[in-house]
Write a protein that holds these residues in place. Structure first.
Motif, PDB file in Angstrom:
ATOM      1  N   ALA A 176     -27.329  46.037   3.492  1.00  0.00           N
ATOM      2  CA  ALA A 176     -28.007  44.990   2.718  1.00  0.00           C
ATOM      3  C   ALA A 176     -27.338  44.788   1.356  1.00  0.00           C
ATOM      4  CB  ALA A 176     -29.478  45.339   2.525  1.00  0.00           C
ATOM      5  N   ASP A 177     -26.764  45.870   0.822  1.00  0.00           N
ATOM      6  CA  ASP A 177     -26.069  45.798  -0.465  1.00  0.00           C
ATOM      7  C   ASP A 177     -24.596  45.437  -0.305  1.00  0.00           C
ATOM      8  OD1 ASP A 177     -28.422  46.506  -1.725  1.00  0.00           O
ATOM      9  OD2 ASP A 177     -27.878  48.624  -1.948  1.00  0.00           O
ATOM     10  N   ASN A 178     -24.185  45.037   0.914  1.00  0.00           N
ATOM     11  CA  ASN A 178     -22.792  44.683   1.220  1.00  0.00           C
ATOM     12  C   ASN A 178     -21.824  45.826   0.959  1.00  0.00           C
ATOM     13  OD1 ASN A 178     -22.666  42.262   2.486  1.00  0.00           O
ATOM     14  ND2 ASN A 178     -22.521  41.053   0.601  1.00  0.00           N
ATOM     15  N   ARG A 179     -22.262  47.025   1.244  1.00  0.00           N
ATOM     16  CA  ARG A 179     -21.403  48.204   1.102  1.00  0.00           C
ATOM     17  C   ARG A 179     -21.049  48.675   2.501  1.00  0.00           C
ATOM     18  NH1 ARG A 179     -24.792  51.245  -3.668  1.00  0.00           N
ATOM     19  NH2 ARG A 179     -24.060  49.923  -5.357  1.00  0.00           N
ATOM     20  N   ARG A 180     -19.798  48.558   2.858  1.00  0.00           N
ATOM     21  CA  ARG A 180     -19.345  48.920   4.200  1.00  0.00           C
ATOM     22  C   ARG A 180     -18.971  50.400   4.239  1.00  0.00           C
ATOM     23  NH1 ARG A 180     -21.138  44.602   5.701  1.00  0.00           N
ATOM     24  NH2 ARG A 180     -20.103  42.611   5.505  1.00  0.00           N
ATOM     25  N   VAL A 181     -19.810  51.178   4.933  1.00  0.00           N
ATOM     26  CA  VAL A 181     -19.575  52.616   5.061  1.00  0.00           C
ATOM     27  C   VAL A 181     -19.870  52.998   6.507  1.00  0.00           C
ATOM     28  CG1 VAL A 181     -20.233  54.917   4.244  1.00  0.00           C
ATOM     29  CG2 VAL A 181     -20.281  52.991   2.656  1.00  0.00           C
ATOM     30  N   ALA A 182     -18.959  53.740   7.117  1.00  0.00           N
ATOM     31  CA  ALA A 182     -19.150  54.178   8.503  1.00  0.00           C
ATOM     32  C   ALA A 182     -20.334  55.137   8.592  1.00  0.00           C
ATOM     33  CB  ALA A 182     -17.887  54.868   9.007  1.00  0.00           C
ATOM     34  N   VAL A 183     -21.039  55.080   9.715  1.00  0.00           N
ATOM     35  CA  VAL A 183     -22.209  55.942   9.907  1.00  0.00           C
ATOM     36  C   VAL A 183     -21.811  57.417   9.815  1.00  0.00           C
ATOM     37  CG1 VAL A 183     -24.034  56.597  11.537  1.00  0.00           C
ATOM     38  CG2 VAL A 183     -23.390  54.210  11.304  1.00  0.00           C
ATOM     39  N   SER A 241     -21.892  62.721   6.958  1.00  0.00           N
ATOM     40  CA  SER A 241     -21.147  63.796   6.289  1.00  0.00           C
ATOM     41  C   SER A 241     -21.427  63.817   4.793  1.00  0.00           C
ATOM     42  CB  SER A 241     -19.646  63.679   6.566  1.00  0.00           C
ATOM     43  OG  SER A 241     -19.122  62.480   6.031  1.00  0.00           O
ATOM     44  N   THR A 242     -21.604  62.655   4.190  1.00  0.00           N
ATOM     45  CA  THR A 242     -21.893  62.600   2.753  1.00  0.00           C
ATOM     46  C   THR A 242     -23.289  63.150   2.467  1.00  0.00           C
ATOM     47  OG1 THR A 242     -20.404  60.734   2.471  1.00  0.00           O
ATOM     48  CG2 THR A 242     -22.024  61.109   0.726  1.00  0.00           C
ATOM     49  N   LEU A 243     -24.263  62.839   3.309  1.00  0.00           N
ATOM     50  CA  LEU A 243     -25.602  63.404   3.112  1.00  0.00           C
ATOM     51  C   LEU A 243     -25.571  64.923   3.232  1.00  0.00           C
ATOM     52  CD1 LEU A 243     -27.891  60.805   4.895  1.00  0.00           C
ATOM     53  CD2 LEU A 243     -27.893  61.400   2.465  1.00  0.00           C
ATOM     54  N   GLN A 244     -24.744  65.435   4.122  1.00  0.00           N
ATOM     55  CA  GLN A 244     -24.571  66.888   4.240  1.00  0.00           C
ATOM     56  C   GLN A 244     -24.039  67.461   2.926  1.00  0.00           C
ATOM     57  OE1 GLN A 244     -25.262  69.074   6.724  1.00  0.00           O
ATOM     58  NE2 GLN A 244     -24.417  70.770   5.556  1.00  0.00           N
ATOM     59  N   ILE A 245     -23.041  66.808   2.366  1.00  0.00           N
ATOM     60  CA  ILE A 245     -22.457  67.247   1.090  1.00  0.00           C
ATOM     61  C   ILE A 245     -23.487  67.139  -0.029  1.00  0.00           C
ATOM     62  CG2 ILE A 245     -20.767  66.590  -0.689  1.00  0.00           C
ATOM     63  CD1 ILE A 245     -18.880  65.842   1.700  1.00  0.00           C
ATOM     64  N   LEU A 246     -24.223  66.025  -0.068  1.00  0.00           N
ATOM     65  CA  LEU A 246     -25.227  65.830  -1.119  1.00  0.00           C
ATOM     66  C   LEU A 246     -26.323  66.889  -1.030  1.00  0.00           C
ATOM     67  CD1 LEU A 246     -25.566  61.928  -1.097  1.00  0.00           C
ATOM     68  CD2 LEU A 246     -24.276  63.351  -2.710  1.00  0.00           C
TER      69      LEU A 246
END
Length: 169
Positions: A55-62, A67-72
């Protein structure tokens, strides 16, 4: 929010330090996931976060979101919650708190209880150092209880259709 603005927040600096100290790359996508996660309210799933990114026009692979949530979670910027057998949920809320979970609609409400927190903090466990804690209390929320009462009243007012009256025999 631009990429440079995202990188200058305190949480982004904490993420950058964690990534550097663990030999991981500082990518724009990881900062976009962080910014979107911080913009979420309450408890969210990966699917909800992906929808927010889109919705924010940010293209990020699932896969990058996972993996980023794991890091966070590892660096303490988000908390992972397994409530019921549903999808893993995440939250950005700082500090320990507990959850009231409705068994009918699935609504989750945060609850703080300083006395319970103090009791949990004062406990000592052999060969275990608690880092964070969360207690989930399961029950029925007021909205679902109200609906159930209304349905019960409605059913009491309607005569049963299976009862055969004396005149019909």
């Amino acid at each position: 929010m631009t990429f440079e603005n995202i990188r200058n927040t305190p949480s982004a600096k904490m993420l950058a330090e964690y990534l550097r100290s663990n030999g991981k790359r500082c990518t724009p996508e990881r900062y976009m996931v962080l910014a979107s996660a911080e913009g979420m309210t309450g408890h969210f799933t990966v699917d909800e976060l992906c929808a927010r990114l889109e919705a924010d026009n940010r293209r990020v692979a699932v896969a990058t979101v996972y993996s980023t949530l794991q890091i966070l979670a590892e660096c303490g910027l988000v908390r992972r919650l397994r409530i019921d057998d549903d999808a893993m949920r995440y939250e950005v809320t700082p500090g320990n708190h507990h959850h009231l979970v409705c068994m009918r609609c699935g609504k989750i409400k945060d609850m703080r209880d300083p006395l319970l927190d103090e009791q949990l903090r004062s406990r000592r466990y052999s060969a275990f150092v608690p880092v964070q804690f969360s207690l989930s209390v399961y029950g029925i929320c007021s909205a679902c209880a109200r609906k159930a009462r209304m349905l019960e009243k409605k059913n009491k007012k309607q005569p049963s259709k299976n009862v055969i009256s004396q005149s019909e025999k």
